[in-house]
Design a protein around this motif. Structure first.
Motif, short mmCIF file in Angstrom:
data_model
loop_
_atom_site.label_atom_id
_atom_site.label_comp_id
_atom_site.label_asym_id
_atom_site.label_seq_id
_atom_site.Cartn_x
_atom_site.Cartn_y
_atom_site.Cartn_z
N GLU A 1 27.63 22.18 46.15
CA GLU A 1 28.63 23.02 45.49
C GLU A 1 29.10 24.12 46.43
OE1 GLU A 1 29.90 22.78 42.27
OE2 GLU A 1 28.90 20.83 42.33
N ASN B 1 28.46 42.54 50.83
CA ASN B 1 29.40 43.30 50.00
C ASN B 1 28.86 44.68 49.75
OD1 ASN B 1 27.49 42.77 48.03
ND2 ASN B 1 28.85 41.55 46.78
N TRP C 1 26.50 36.45 53.67
CA TRP C 1 27.48 37.18 52.89
C TRP C 1 27.11 38.65 52.86
CZ3 TRP C 1 25.47 39.95 48.91
CH2 TRP C 1 24.24 39.57 48.40
N TRP D 1 39.71 35.99 48.13
CA TRP D 1 39.76 36.73 46.88
C TRP D 1 41.24 36.92 46.51
CZ3 TRP D 1 36.05 37.36 43.63
CH2 TRP D 1 36.20 38.24 42.57
N ARG E 1 42.06 29.64 41.96
CA ARG E 1 40.82 28.86 42.04
C ARG E 1 41.15 27.42 42.42
NH1 ARG E 1 36.18 31.16 40.91
NH2 ARG E 1 34.41 29.89 40.37
N ASN F 1 36.20 34.64 48.12
CA ASN F 1 35.75 34.31 46.78
C ASN F 1 34.70 33.19 46.84
OD1 ASN F 1 35.75 34.29 43.89
ND2 ASN F 1 37.04 32.48 43.96
N GLU F 2 35.00 32.12 47.61
CA GLU F 2 34.03 31.04 47.76
C GLU F 2 34.26 30.27 49.04
OE1 GLU F 2 34.62 28.97 44.01
OE2 GLU F 2 35.79 27.44 45.02
N ARG G 1 29.51 30.79 46.02
CA ARG G 1 30.25 31.89 45.40
C ARG G 1 29.27 32.90 44.83
NH1 ARG G 1 30.87 27.53 41.87
NH2 ARG G 1 32.86 26.87 42.66
N LEU G 2 29.69 34.16 44.80
CA LEU G 2 28.87 35.23 44.23
C LEU G 2 29.40 35.71 42.89
CD1 LEU G 2 28.19 37.61 47.26
CD2 LEU G 2 26.58 36.06 46.16
N GLY G 3 30.67 35.44 42.60
CA GLY G 3 31.28 35.98 41.39
C GLY G 3 31.91 37.34 41.64
N GLN G 4 31.86 37.77 42.87
CA GLN G 4 32.49 39.03 43.29
C GLN G 4 32.92 38.85 44.74
OE1 GLN G 4 29.52 42.04 42.84
NE2 GLN G 4 28.11 41.08 44.22
#
Length: 86
Positions: free
Chosen positions: A25, A86, A84, A50, A54, A72-73, A28-31
Motif C-alpha cells: 500500500e 513533520n 518522513w 498535499w 487523491r 500526502n502519500e 501515508r500519515l493522514g497529514q
C-alpha cells in the motif's frame, strides 16, 4: 508559514520516522509530511503532493537530505533510507 492554498506549514521537523510500505500500500500519515532521502544517491518516487486530488501522482526526483515537497502519500518503492518528517 503558509503555502499557496493558505494552509499552515512548517519548514521545521519536530517528529520523524521511517517510511514503511505495508502490504504493498502507499505510505501515508493522514497529514502533510516532508521526506528525507538518507540514501547515498537521489531517487525517483511517485508521490501525491498535499493538495493534489487523491489517486493522482507525479514522479519526481528526491535528492539526498531533506526535500522541500509537502507530501500526502508515496507509492510503494524499493528505495531504502526514506524518512518522513513533520
Amino acid at each position: 508559514m503558509l503555502n499557496r492554498k493558505g494552509d499552515a506549514v512548517s519548514a521545521q521537523i519536530s517528529d520523524m520516522g521511517a517510511v514503511v510500505f505495508t502490504n504493498g500500500e502507499p505510505f501515508r500519515l493522514g497529514q502533510p509530511f516532508c521526506l528525507k532521502n538518507d540514501g547515498e544517491c537521489p531517487v525517483f518516487l511517485e508521490v501525491n503532493l498535499w493538495g493534489m486530488p487523491r489517486g493522482k501522482y507525479i514522479s519526481t526526483r528526491f535528492e539526498c537530505g531533506w526535500n522541500p515537497e509537502i507530501i500526502n502519500e508515496i507509492k510503494p518503492t524499493a528505495a531504502k533510507g526514506l524518512f518522513w518528517g513533520n
